[in-house]
Write a protein that holds these residues in place. Structure first.
Motif, mmCIF file in Angstrom:
data_model
loop_
_atom_site.group_PDB
_atom_site.id
_atom_site.type_symbol
_atom_site.label_atom_id
_atom_site.label_comp_id
_atom_site.label_asym_id
_atom_site.label_seq_id
_atom_site.Cartn_x
_atom_site.Cartn_y
_atom_site.Cartn_z
ATOM 1 N N GLU A 14 0.019 -22.019 -59.734
ATOM 2 C CA GLU A 14 -0.719 -21.133 -60.404
ATOM 3 C C GLU A 14 -1.153 -19.729 -59.863
ATOM 4 O O GLU A 14 -1.307 -18.762 -60.471
ATOM 5 C CB GLU A 14 -2.039 -21.935 -60.906
ATOM 6 C CG GLU A 14 -1.733 -23.257 -61.639
ATOM 7 C CD GLU A 14 -0.905 -22.744 -63.015
ATOM 8 O OE1 GLU A 14 -1.107 -21.835 -63.679
ATOM 9 O OE2 GLU A 14 0.103 -23.569 -63.222
ATOM 10 N N ALA A 15 -1.528 -20.017 -58.506
ATOM 11 C CA ALA A 15 -1.882 -18.741 -57.813
ATOM 12 C C ALA A 15 -0.656 -17.448 -57.785
ATOM 13 O O ALA A 15 -0.953 -16.397 -57.913
ATOM 14 C CB ALA A 15 -2.190 -19.061 -56.265
ATOM 15 N N ARG A 16 0.377 -18.075 -57.756
ATOM 16 C CA ARG A 16 1.477 -17.090 -57.523
ATOM 17 C C ARG A 16 1.762 -16.435 -58.925
ATOM 18 O O ARG A 16 2.369 -15.473 -59.124
ATOM 19 C CB ARG A 16 2.895 -17.941 -57.402
ATOM 20 C CG ARG A 16 2.945 -18.442 -55.953
ATOM 21 C CD ARG A 16 4.088 -19.142 -55.470
ATOM 22 N NE ARG A 16 4.153 -19.743 -54.008
ATOM 23 C CZ ARG A 16 4.213 -20.875 -53.910
ATOM 24 N NH1 ARG A 16 4.343 -21.700 -54.716
ATOM 25 N NH2 ARG A 16 4.181 -21.179 -52.547
ATOM 26 N N LYS A 17 1.177 -16.915 -60.176
ATOM 27 C CA LYS A 17 1.308 -16.241 -61.607
ATOM 28 C C LYS A 17 -0.048 -15.241 -61.614
ATOM 29 O O LYS A 17 -0.016 -14.434 -62.470
ATOM 30 C CB LYS A 17 1.093 -17.258 -62.400
ATOM 31 C CG LYS A 17 2.136 -18.334 -62.358
ATOM 32 C CD LYS A 17 1.956 -19.261 -63.617
ATOM 33 C CE LYS A 17 2.867 -20.390 -63.522
ATOM 34 N NZ LYS A 17 2.599 -21.630 -64.430
ATOM 35 N N ALA A 18 -0.753 -15.193 -60.554
ATOM 36 C CA ALA A 18 -1.868 -14.232 -60.560
ATOM 37 C C ALA A 18 -1.744 -12.873 -59.928
ATOM 38 O O ALA A 18 -1.648 -12.559 -58.800
ATOM 39 C CB ALA A 18 -3.353 -14.882 -60.017
ATOM 40 N N ARG A 24 -1.268 -11.791 -55.951
ATOM 41 C CA ARG A 24 -0.170 -11.501 -55.254
ATOM 42 C C ARG A 24 -0.138 -10.117 -54.775
ATOM 43 O O ARG A 24 0.236 -9.779 -53.741
ATOM 44 C CB ARG A 24 1.157 -11.383 -56.464
ATOM 45 C CG ARG A 24 1.409 -12.912 -56.904
ATOM 46 C CD ARG A 24 2.506 -12.876 -58.003
ATOM 47 N NE ARG A 24 3.658 -12.156 -57.403
ATOM 48 C CZ ARG A 24 4.741 -12.913 -57.218
ATOM 49 N NH1 ARG A 24 4.800 -14.168 -57.357
ATOM 50 N NH2 ARG A 24 5.770 -12.325 -56.740
ATOM 51 N N ALA A 25 -0.632 -9.060 -55.514
ATOM 52 C CA ALA A 25 -0.697 -7.752 -54.876
ATOM 53 C C ALA A 25 -1.492 -7.900 -53.541
ATOM 54 O O ALA A 25 -1.312 -7.183 -52.555
ATOM 55 C CB ALA A 25 -1.355 -6.933 -55.863
ATOM 56 N N ILE A 82 -2.275 -8.261 -47.522
ATOM 57 C CA ILE A 82 -2.661 -9.004 -46.320
ATOM 58 C C ILE A 82 -1.256 -9.419 -45.266
ATOM 59 O O ILE A 82 -1.531 -9.361 -44.259
ATOM 60 C CB ILE A 82 -3.243 -10.250 -46.966
ATOM 61 C CG1 ILE A 82 -4.520 -9.983 -47.347
ATOM 62 C CG2 ILE A 82 -3.371 -11.348 -45.756
ATOM 63 C CD1 ILE A 82 -5.208 -11.084 -48.232
ATOM 64 N N ALA A 83 -0.193 -9.651 -46.072
ATOM 65 C CA ALA A 83 1.021 -10.055 -45.303
ATOM 66 C C ALA A 83 1.220 -8.845 -44.332
ATOM 67 O O ALA A 83 1.902 -9.145 -43.369
ATOM 68 C CB ALA A 83 2.146 -10.049 -46.167
ATOM 69 N N LEU A 87 -10.570 -8.522 -45.624
ATOM 70 C CA LEU A 87 -11.608 -8.828 -46.707
ATOM 71 C C LEU A 87 -11.517 -8.199 -47.748
ATOM 72 O O LEU A 87 -11.758 -8.665 -49.088
ATOM 73 C CB LEU A 87 -13.051 -8.999 -45.936
ATOM 74 C CG LEU A 87 -13.112 -9.937 -44.723
ATOM 75 C CD1 LEU A 87 -14.367 -9.738 -44.020
ATOM 76 C CD2 LEU A 87 -12.728 -11.278 -45.407
ATOM 77 N N GLU A 88 -11.248 -6.796 -47.701
ATOM 78 C CA GLU A 88 -11.312 -6.033 -49.048
ATOM 79 C C GLU A 88 -10.123 -6.164 -49.715
ATOM 80 O O GLU A 88 -10.406 -6.669 -50.991
ATOM 81 C CB GLU A 88 -11.067 -4.510 -48.318
ATOM 82 C CG GLU A 88 -10.639 -3.498 -49.442
ATOM 83 C CD GLU A 88 -10.370 -2.067 -49.024
ATOM 84 O OE1 GLU A 88 -9.795 -1.425 -49.566
ATOM 85 O OE2 GLU A 88 -11.015 -1.786 -47.796
ATOM 86 N N HIS A 89 -8.832 -6.544 -49.211
ATOM 87 C CA HIS A 89 -7.610 -6.851 -50.066
ATOM 88 C C HIS A 89 -8.083 -8.357 -50.610
ATOM 89 O O HIS A 89 -7.873 -8.644 -51.869
ATOM 90 C CB HIS A 89 -6.421 -6.935 -49.351
ATOM 91 C CG HIS A 89 -6.078 -5.862 -48.731
ATOM 92 N ND1 HIS A 89 -6.048 -4.720 -49.624
ATOM 93 C CD2 HIS A 89 -5.581 -5.346 -47.580
ATOM 94 C CE1 HIS A 89 -5.722 -3.412 -48.851
ATOM 95 N NE2 HIS A 89 -5.251 -4.020 -47.531
#
Length: 135
Positions: free
Chosen positions: A100-104, A108-109, A114-115, A49-51
């Protein structure tokens, strides 16, 4: 499941517990259920949740058409599961949202962090039936 209200509210979102319909009856759209099974440990969900909260504003800014309906985590039963539920106008809008999310950069960080917590990740697409409150 428990709604992660603090994370949603920090990003200006009401979540699924807000009054009223979840979607637009004139354009029911599609819903994307994204499920994360996190590693064992008491800190897994709070870290997620933090990330997630750190990166979410950049994802929302990257695609203002996508709507995060809710963010849920398990508190009993199968532990350390997190669900995010997104509403999109259609499947092509969902695909555009991913691009679009991949450009944010911040998103991404966050996903990179999370991964490291996730054991598995699945996504399911659903289209609501006419009498559903999800329309």
């Amino acid at each position: 499941y428990v709604e992660a209200k603090a994370t949603l509210e920090a990003c200006g979102l009401e979540g699924a517990s807000s009054p009223g319909p979840l979607g637009d009856p004139e354009s029911p759209g599609v819903y994307e259920f994204r499920r994360y099974q996190l590693r064992l440990g008491y800190d897994a969900v709070p870290l997620f949740l933090e990330h997630y909260g750190k990166g979410l504003p950049s994802k929302l800014e990257a695609d203002p058409q996508a709507k995060l309906v809710t963010l849920l985590y398990s508190d009993i039963g199968a532990l350390n599961e997190v669900y995010e539920v997104w509403r999109h106008d259609d499947v092509s809008a969902m695909t555009r949202s991913r691009v679009e999310a991949r450009k944010a950069t911040e998103w991404r960080a966050s996903i990179a962090q999370i991964a490291g917590l996730a054991q598995t990740f699945t996504t399911t697409i659903m289209k609501p039936v006419k009498p559903s409150v999800w329309n």
